[in-house]
Enzyme design. Structure first.
Site, PDB file in Angstrom:
ATOM      1  N   SER A  24    -101.440 -41.623 113.650  1.00 13.28           N
ATOM      2  CA  SER A  24    -100.287 -42.410 114.091  1.00 13.28           C
ATOM      3  C   SER A  24    -100.347 -42.636 115.599  1.00 13.28           C
ATOM      4  CB  SER A  24     -98.988 -41.689 113.739  1.00 13.28           C
ATOM      5  OG  SER A  24     -98.853 -40.509 114.500  1.00 13.28           O
ATOM      6  N   HIS A  25     -99.610 -43.645 116.063  1.00 12.63           N
ATOM      7  CA  HIS A  25     -99.588 -43.934 117.490  1.00 12.63           C
ATOM      8  C   HIS A  25     -99.118 -42.730 118.300  1.00 12.63           C
ATOM      9  CE1 HIS A  25     -99.231 -48.550 116.725  1.00 12.63           C
ATOM     10  NE2 HIS A  25    -100.483 -48.155 116.762  1.00 12.63           N
ATOM     11  N   ALA A  26     -98.089 -42.043 117.806  1.00 11.57           N
ATOM     12  CA  ALA A  26     -97.564 -40.900 118.544  1.00 11.57           C
ATOM     13  C   ALA A  26     -98.593 -39.773 118.631  1.00 11.57           C
ATOM     14  CB  ALA A  26     -96.287 -40.399 117.894  1.00 11.57           C
ATOM     15  N   VAL A  78     -98.966 -46.036 111.197  1.00 17.35           N
ATOM     16  CA  VAL A  78     -99.101 -45.961 112.654  1.00 17.35           C
ATOM     17  C   VAL A  78     -97.802 -45.546 113.330  1.00 17.35           C
ATOM     18  CG1 VAL A  78    -100.997 -47.617 112.694  1.00 17.35           C
ATOM     19  CG2 VAL A  78     -98.645 -48.436 112.993  1.00 17.35           C
TER      20      VAL A  78
END
Length: 453
Positions: free
Chosen positions: A398-400, A221
């Site tokens: 992933s969060h980004a 993440v």
């Protein structure tokens, strides 16, 4: 104040009437609902939003926080925002916890047997259908001991006011103060972990995407590793596409209880993470959660001792897939690096390797492409200012990558042949040294980075 108003158990019969997210935050409400409906969710408890609000009242912080957070929106000056956030975080961290808060949290932690835990933020405005707040507040892993848990609770409260969280809230026109709960759960000592999207996260095509890596899920993440990627046909369950990446790092718990990044053992770097049975189990869980939630889901999971554990589930949030201003028609030299299309659309700009303030300065009269070894939620301000994002490591879940899709910022992650030296402010693309200012095209749909000069 009763302990019931401050602490809510994660367990059978743990539902909340009325507005669960208003009491438990978006993430906490989701976790409690998943556990109550029978999904394998770790034991723990939630310090409610009332615990935070009563802390602010009793510490007399409301007016000071309001004064600290006076900055222009929706496009605040980076220096003013950073100073506002720093002051607000210090106010929260320096204030004493009320005795009833200490007692309620300590008793709930003791009832768990005082294990190592994950302490996770759960803001009231996160994990919704229109804004994920993915990675914008803090999570702390491998926390042990009542005193350490209480300190991390305050750190989670303070993370309402990180630069990235304030920027994200302003971007989504949510500048008003949010509430926040804090989740305390048994730490899952995962051998493998990752994220499942029940539709394609970039295109919303009806295919499930699973990304997986060794160790704790923080590596996936946070984008520090390029995980294995599996695409599964929703109707038949058959494997449509499989990419086994070289996984160079993993996150594990160290003997002292902290989490650390370690090199993946040589023999496992190119080994496939998930077998067919594990994929089938994950797909089944994904289908069931999506059916219960009546919509596509973003699910974080881990595998411990052969068993799948659900860590989080939230609605998938994406942008409109538009191609932003900055798209050009320059004649390309040819694709020089290929990765995963993490956020659709394409854009042309000058490569930059810096922080938000530097990106904004460079952007005066120029379109900018933010280039990173890996992205993290702290890159949000720079991502917002840039026309596109490209990274050497990371996956589409992933969060980004989630935030890039919400911002309609084209993004390519996990680029092979793209090596970034952030400290030196340059990159190697196909063996060629590329300096800041080099014009490139980023195609977030097909996962291509093209040099234009």
């Amino acid at each position: 104040m009763s302990s019931d108003a401050l602490v809510h158990e994660i367990g059978p019969g743990g539902s909340v009437d009325g507005d669960p997210a208003g009491v438990l935050g978006g993430k906490g409400a989701s976790i409690v609902e998943l556990r109550e409906t029978g999904f394998p969710v770790p034991d723990g408890f939630v310090l409610t939003t009332e615990a935070y609000h009563s802390f602010v009242r009793q510490a007399g912080l409301a007016s000071d926080l309001a004064a600290a957070l006076e900055f222009d929106t929706p496009d605040p000056d980076p220096d003013a925002l950073a100073e506002a956030g720093r002051e607000a975080r210090e106010l929260v961290r320096d204030a004493e916890l009320p005795p009833e808060h200490v007692e309620a949290a300590t008793e709930a932690y003791a009832a768990m047997g005082e294990p190592r835990v994950a302490v996770r933020s759960s803001a009231t405005d996160e994990d919704g259908a229109d804004a994920s707040f993915a990675g914008q507040q803090e999570t702390y892993l491998a926390v042990e001991g009542a005193e350490a848990v209480l300190q991390r609770v305050k750190d989670c409260w303070a993370s309402l006011f990180t630069d990235r969280a304030l920027t994200y809230r302003a971007e989504h026109d949510r500048a008003e103060e949010a509430g926040i709960a804090v989740i305390v759960q048994e730490l899952v000592e995962a051998e493998k972990s990752g994220v499942l999207f029940t539709v394609d996260p970039a295109t919303e095509a009806r295919e499930m995407t699973v990304e997986a890596a060794w160790g704790l899920g923080e590596a996936v993440v946070s984008g520090v590793v390029s995980p294995d990627n599996y695409v599964i046909d929703r109707d038949t369950g058959s494997l449509v596409e499989q990419t086994v990446n070289t996984k160079r790092v993993m996150v594990e718990r160290a003997p002292d209880g902290e989490t650390v990044q370690r090199p993946v053992p040589e023999e496992k770097r190119d080994e496939q993470v998930l077998d067919r049975d594990e994929l089938e189990t994950l797909v089944g869980i994904g289908r069931e959660i999506e059916t219960r939630r009546d919509g596509p889901q973003d699910i974080e999971w881990a595998i411990r001792d052969g068993d799948v554990v659900v860590l989080q589930a939230r609605p998938i949030t994406t942008g409109g897939g538009s191609t932003p201003a900055g798209t050009g028609t320059d004649d390309p030299r040819g694709v020089t690096a290929e990765g995963l299309g993490a956020a659709p659309g394409s854009a042309v700009g000058e490569l930059r390797f810096e922080t938000l303030a530097a990106v904004k300065r460079a952007k005066a009269g120029h379109d900018v492409v933010l280039a990173r070894e890996r992205t993290s939620p702290s890159d949000l301000p720079g991502m917002k200012a840039a026309e596109a994002v490209v990274t050497a490591e990371g996956g589409t879940t992933s969060h980004a990558a989630i935030v890039a899709r919400e911002l309609d910022t084209p993004a390519v992650v996990g680029c092979e042949g793209f090596d970034v030296d952030e400290s030196a402010g340059r990159a190697e693309v196909g063996g060629r040294t590329v300096e800041p200012g080099t014009r490139v095209r980023v195609d977030g749909t097909d996962g291509e980075l093209t040099l234009l000069e």
